[in-house]
Design an enzyme around this catalytic site. Structure first.
Site, PDB file in Angstrom:
ATOM      1  N   GLN A 216       0.868  -1.186   0.000  1.00  0.00           N
ATOM      2  CA  GLN A 216       0.000   0.000   0.000  1.00  0.00           C
ATOM      3  C   GLN A 216       0.905   1.236   0.000  1.00  0.00           C
ATOM      4  OE1 GLN A 216      -3.646  -0.591   0.263  1.00  0.00           O
ATOM      5  NE2 GLN A 216      -2.851  -2.634  -0.191  1.00  0.00           N
ATOM      6  N   GLY A 257     -12.136   2.722   2.904  1.00  0.00           N
ATOM      7  CA  GLY A 257     -11.091   1.856   2.387  1.00  0.00           C
ATOM      8  C   GLY A 257     -10.142   2.550   1.425  1.00  0.00           C
ATOM      9  N   HIS A 258      -9.122   1.803   1.019  1.00  0.00           N
ATOM     10  CA  HIS A 258      -8.092   2.370   0.147  1.00  0.00           C
ATOM     11  C   HIS A 258      -8.650   2.747  -1.229  1.00  0.00           C
ATOM     12  CE1 HIS A 258      -6.968  -2.145  -0.693  1.00  0.00           C
ATOM     13  NE2 HIS A 258      -8.115  -1.813  -1.240  1.00  0.00           N
ATOM     14  N   ASN A 259      -8.115   3.835  -1.768  1.00  0.00           N
ATOM     15  CA  ASN A 259      -8.447   4.351  -3.106  1.00  0.00           C
ATOM     16  C   ASN A 259      -9.858   4.924  -3.218  1.00  0.00           C
ATOM     17  OD1 ASN A 259      -5.918   3.333  -3.872  1.00  0.00           O
ATOM     18  ND2 ASN A 259      -6.803   1.406  -4.568  1.00  0.00           N
TER      19      ASN A 259
END
EC number: 2.3.1.191
Length: 354
Positions: A216, A257-259
């Site tokens: 990440q 969450g990511h993105n």
């Protein structure tokens, strides 16, 4: 309620001046010189307090109201006793919010934990960090190597600002918050215990049935005037950025969450979970306890009802609800149909369960 020393009353604002500043019309001009010092609910408002009323169902509360004035619209104004001046507006909720910011400025941000100003000797500030004049750092806070913090920003006790983080001006980073791999704009409020910029949740199947962590290496971008609630978590991107748009307000206990990319002026209520790589437009409102699937798009101005499960794209301007989330009219029709079938089934059984 007894006197609240956490938020002492204002030294006083003329009612006429307050009316002008919140965009309301004072119907009784002779009351313009009354002094307003605090906000209060209608039922216990006393001289010096200002209150507001949105619904006729609370009209009985006016019997005990002794407020300096009441904010309401035309439909409510006829119910108000002659002894209480009316501040008339078509948007009483907004006007009351503006009055609160004027009378209780101190309550608009998390409170100070110490009476000291400047950088506390008990704080750790890495020698390579750059703090503009006017930055305040409370005891036991940590400012990492190469971090940059703008003037007027306060880092509360026990907060942790990671290496290379950029924080703009006039921000509040509350007690116990942690910020990593993030660029934060101006006038941002981050409440206690928030976690920003940690690893996103990403794994690939391993060769022997286990899981391999996916690196990440993205960032979190938080634009100006964002507010992030207590114990909310915002993961950094995998290879792109996680973005929170200008003016968006996020409640406590939200997971992003990511993105994920959230647009401008959105409202996200407590216990929402947004899975990775979802894109949310401007002005979207998401009710409490909603689960949002990953890799979908929610269009500008959409509204999601509380406790819904959003599995697929939501068009701009639509109102969705239910599990799976669908247009509100369809959801309500389905609920009515299920209630009808349940009622008919009970009648056939004579009202007794099997």
């Amino acid at each position: 309620m007894e006197q609240n020393w956490f938020f002492p009353p204002h030294q006083g604002i003329r009612l006429g001046d307050l009316a002008n500043q919140i965009g309301a019309e004072l119907l009784d001009i002779s009351a313009a010189d009354r002094t307003v010092r605090a906000v209060a609910p209608v039922y216990r408002a006393k001289p010096g307090d200002i209150c507001y009323m949105l619904s006729r169902k609370n009209r009985e509360e006016l019997q005990t109201c002794r407020a300096a004035a009441i904010i309401c619209d035309k439909a409510i104004s006829s119910l108000v006793p002659d002894t209480i001046p009316v501040l008339l507006t078509s948007k009483p909720h907004t006007a009351f919010a503006l009055a609160g910011t004027l009378l209780h400025e101190r309550a608009m941000r998390p409170s100070y934990n110490t009476s000291e100003r400047g950088v506390a000797p008990e704080a750790f500030v890495d020698p390579t960090a750059r703090l503009e004049a006017g930055v305040e750092v409370e005891p036991m806070a940590v400012i990492g190597a190469g971090a940059e913090i703008g003037s007027g920003t306060r880092i509360a006790a026990g907060a942790m600002i990671g290496q290379g983080v950029r924080i703009g001006r006039d921000c509040t980073i509350s007690a116990g918050a942690s910020i990593l791999c993030a660029l934060i704009g101006n006038n941002v409020i981050i409440h206690p215990g928030a976690r920003i910029g940690q690893d996103g949740f990403g794994y690939a199947p391993g060769p022997k049935g286990g899981m391999i962590k996916i690196v990440q290496v993205g960032r979190v971008i938080i634009q100006d005037h964002v507010e992030i609630g207590a114990n909310t978590t915002i993961d950094r991107g995998t290879m792109d950025d996680t973005v929170i748009g200008e003016g968006t307000k996020i409640d406590n206990l939200v997971q992003i969450g990511h993105n994920v990319r959230i647009g401008r002026y959105c409202g996200i209520v407590s216990q929402v979970g947004i899975a990775g790589s979802t894109q949310i437009g401007d002005g979207v409102m998401i009710g409490g306890g909603v689960g949002v699937n990953g890799h979908i798009t929610i269009g500008d101005g959409a509204q999601i009802a509380a406790m819904s499960g959003v599995a697929s794209d939501v068009p701009a301007g639509e109102r969705y609800g239910g599990i799976p989330a669908r247009p509100m009219r369809d959801f309500l029709r389905d609920v009515a149909e299920m209630a009808l079938r349940s009622s008919e089934r009970q009648k056939k059984k004579g009202g007794k369960d099997e």
